[in-house]
Motif scaffolding. Sequence first.
Motif, PDB file in Angstrom:
ATOM      1  N   LYS A  43      -8.133   5.510   2.114  1.00  0.00           N
ATOM      2  CA  LYS A  43      -7.107   5.402   3.157  1.00  0.00           C
ATOM      3  C   LYS A  43      -7.742   4.929   4.463  1.00  0.00           C
ATOM      4  O   LYS A  43      -8.954   4.983   4.644  1.00  0.00           O
ATOM      5  CB  LYS A  43      -6.409   6.737   3.399  1.00  0.00           C
ATOM      6  CG  LYS A  43      -6.182   7.603   2.172  1.00  0.00           C
ATOM      7  CD  LYS A  43      -5.296   6.972   1.132  1.00  0.00           C
ATOM      8  CE  LYS A  43      -5.030   7.968   0.002  1.00  0.00           C
ATOM      9  NZ  LYS A  43      -4.431   7.351  -1.180  1.00  0.00           N
ATOM     10  N   GLU A  58      -1.791   3.465   1.700  1.00  0.00           N
ATOM     11  CA  GLU A  58      -3.086   3.891   2.237  1.00  0.00           C
ATOM     12  C   GLU A  58      -3.174   3.676   3.741  1.00  0.00           C
ATOM     13  O   GLU A  58      -4.173   4.035   4.361  1.00  0.00           O
ATOM     14  CB  GLU A  58      -4.217   3.132   1.536  1.00  0.00           C
ATOM     15  CG  GLU A  58      -4.431   3.523   0.091  1.00  0.00           C
ATOM     16  CD  GLU A  58      -3.424   2.904  -0.873  1.00  0.00           C
ATOM     17  OE1 GLU A  58      -3.317   3.377  -2.022  1.00  0.00           O
ATOM     18  OE2 GLU A  58      -2.732   1.927  -0.464  1.00  0.00           O
ATOM     19  N   GLY A  79       0.930   6.576   4.607  1.00  0.00           N
ATOM     20  CA  GLY A  79       0.118   7.695   4.146  1.00  0.00           C
ATOM     21  C   GLY A  79      -0.231   8.651   5.266  1.00  0.00           C
ATOM     22  O   GLY A  79      -0.252   9.878   5.080  1.00  0.00           O
TER      23      GLY A  79
END
Length: 343
Positions: free
Chosen positions: A32, A85, A89
């Motif tokens: 991420k 990501e 996220g």
Amino acid sequence: MLKKLLLFCLTGLLILGGTNMALAENNNSWDKTFPKSDKVNIEKVSFKNRYGITLVGDLYTPKNLDKNTKTAAIAVSGPFGAVKEQSSGLYAQTMAERGFITLAFDPSYTGESGGEPRNVASPDINTEDFSAAVDFLSNQENVNADKIGIIGICGFGGFGINAAAMDTRIKATAAITMYDMTRVSAYGYNDSMDENARLELKQQLNNQRTEDFKNGTFAKASGLPEKLTGEEPQFIKDYWGYYKTQRGFHTRSINSNGNWNMTSSLSLINMPILQYSNEIRSAVLVVHGENAHSRYFGEDAFKKLKGENKELLIVKDANHVDLYDNLDKIPFDKLEAFFFFFL
């Protein structure tokens, strides 16, 4: 003039070229663009939308979750062309830290989700993707199916409101720094494209369809430059500062490392969203930056909403991209209060 309008219309899709920039990672397995939280569990999941396309998401669950209680849940997607990501996220993880079960997912044709050809946008299918996420969450044992909300960021703020107008299972919607991708595609920024310019744009794009069929490939739209000259509008610099740098770059993101198919904008031009947003009876929170070039999308969308459970929040001194990842600007306290009240 048309060439300029075409460029701005297509850069409205936020397309970027390739780069070899490495991701910032906390460890070898963390993919991420934001730090990993030690307060949540994360599980990779997949589910299908009603077109049979497999969507892939990250399911965030609070570690202190009471397993004997069904919990409110939130599905998150966006920005337009981004992946789970990135910003979605971050929103999902943060809201999970605050007690919700959350799902950040890649929309159809993007990231780890399925769909061919790649890098296609559709006002119908991308709206459906939110409902598919609600399908998935509604069938989780620890989720209260009567308490599901959504967060849409940038272009998915518009698709999120569009989904709420259709899907009565969505009990609360937050549209963050939203774009109406159908409006910007059909009219250009600040509605600067008239009917004649739009006709010429459609002629160009349909001629490209003919060429794509002949070549057996899809031509890619142009996008942001690999390097800035300093002469670009500020909002282009803002996008570049997120997607083209370590701050927000991700290899699977169309905006970070790829291009939309040029002819994707045809359906966005021809099929406007938000036609029934005035009929939404569930709660809607529209959040926009005070200095965002896109602020008029959020304000105009809010004007169409009806009912006392609708709210517009303008974040002081924030631009469009600040609400992607700037923790000093994103009003997470407000989002937490909004979803706890209405879910």
